[in-house]
Design an enzyme around this catalytic site. Structure first.
Site, short mmCIF file in Angstrom:
data_model
loop_
_atom_site.label_atom_id
_atom_site.label_comp_id
_atom_site.label_asym_id
_atom_site.label_seq_id
_atom_site.Cartn_x
_atom_site.Cartn_y
_atom_site.Cartn_z
N ASN A 84 34.04 59.72 25.28
CA ASN A 84 32.79 60.44 25.42
C ASN A 84 32.41 60.60 26.89
O ASN A 84 33.11 60.12 27.78
CB ASN A 84 31.67 59.74 24.63
CG ASN A 84 30.67 60.70 24.05
OD1 ASN A 84 30.35 61.73 24.65
ND2 ASN A 84 30.14 60.36 22.89
N HIS A 114 38.16 42.14 43.73
CA HIS A 114 38.04 41.85 45.16
C HIS A 114 37.98 40.34 45.34
O HIS A 114 37.53 39.62 44.44
CB HIS A 114 36.77 42.50 45.73
CG HIS A 114 36.77 43.97 45.59
ND1 HIS A 114 37.41 44.82 46.47
CD2 HIS A 114 36.24 44.78 44.64
CE1 HIS A 114 37.26 46.06 46.09
NE2 HIS A 114 36.55 46.07 44.97
N GLY A 141 28.62 52.59 23.48
CA GLY A 141 28.08 53.13 24.72
C GLY A 141 27.78 52.05 25.75
O GLY A 141 27.25 51.00 25.43
N THR A 164 34.72 40.21 29.55
CA THR A 164 35.25 39.48 30.70
C THR A 164 36.57 38.79 30.41
O THR A 164 37.24 38.33 31.33
CB THR A 164 34.24 38.41 31.17
OG1 THR A 164 34.03 37.48 30.12
CG2 THR A 164 32.93 39.06 31.59
N ARG A 179 31.44 38.22 23.13
CA ARG A 179 32.08 37.20 22.31
C ARG A 179 32.11 37.69 20.87
O ARG A 179 31.19 38.38 20.42
CB ARG A 179 31.37 35.86 22.43
CG ARG A 179 29.94 35.90 21.95
CD ARG A 179 29.26 34.55 22.06
NE ARG A 179 27.85 34.57 21.76
CZ ARG A 179 27.25 35.03 20.67
NH1 ARG A 179 27.96 35.58 19.72
NH2 ARG A 179 25.95 34.99 20.51
#
Length: 188
Positions: A84, A114, A141, A164, A179
């Site tokens: 989208n 980084h 979204g 993550t 999670r």
């Protein structure tokens, strides 16, 4: 001596001042601009720009502009996948999106990383880790997927989640950090 582009492609730390890296970034910027400005009245032209930009685009895949990416050619989108509006694919490392994936608006797939150490960051060192999205995944979204993450097939990631770490197949995951909150029935 190994070039910075070779270091980048090998997943090592690099500095993005290599002329070959800059040329790839400029190529992606031109093609991305062409895709993003393409007319809805010219589906073949829009598709041609997208195919030239990306590493691969599966049959019947659909990407709605605008799409933003670093290199384009490091992103691979499987067949029948839908992306989208306003996707951001920082494809310093490879991004692999499976078949039949649904990607909501404002989703970010961020392979770039980084250094945490201030001196290395000030010196402009960076690196990247690949992202893999399994078949039939739905990213709601505003989902953000970070470097090095793999999301297993059939998994649903709720809107606004920040992924993550890897998510297994066949779960619903939400939150920051995302999670799993429940398992999905296995397809028969």
């Amino acid at each position: 001596m190994t070039s910075m582009k070779d270091r980048m492609l090998a997943g090592e730390q690099y500095i993005a001042d290599d002329p070959a890296i800059i040329a790839d970034l400029e190529r992606a910027a031109r093609l991305g601009e062409r895709f993003n400005r393409s007319s809805a009245d010219d589906p073949p032209g829009r598709l041609a720009a997208l195919r030239e930009l990306l590493g691969s685009l599966g049959e019947d895949a659909w990407v709605r502009p605008p799409l933003y990416c670093d290199y384009g050619h490091r992103t691979h989108i499987g067949p029948r996948t839908f992306v989208n509006f306003n996707a951001v694919f920082l494809d310093v490392a490879r991004i692999t999106i499976g078949a039949d994936v649904q990607i909501g608006p404002n989703v970010q797939l961020l392979t770039a990383t980084h250094p945490v150490e201030p001196e290395a960051r000030r010196a402009k060192w960076e690196s990247a880790q690949p992202i893999t999205i399994g078949d039939n995944v739905w990213l709601g979204g505003g989902v953000i997927v970070l470097a090095g993450v793999t999301i297993g097939e059939n998994t649903v990631v709720g809107a606004g989640a920040v992924v993550t770490r890897d998510l297994p197949a066949n779960v619903v995951a939400v939150g920051n950090a995302a999670r799993p909150i429940r398992s999905l029935a296995q397809p028969s």
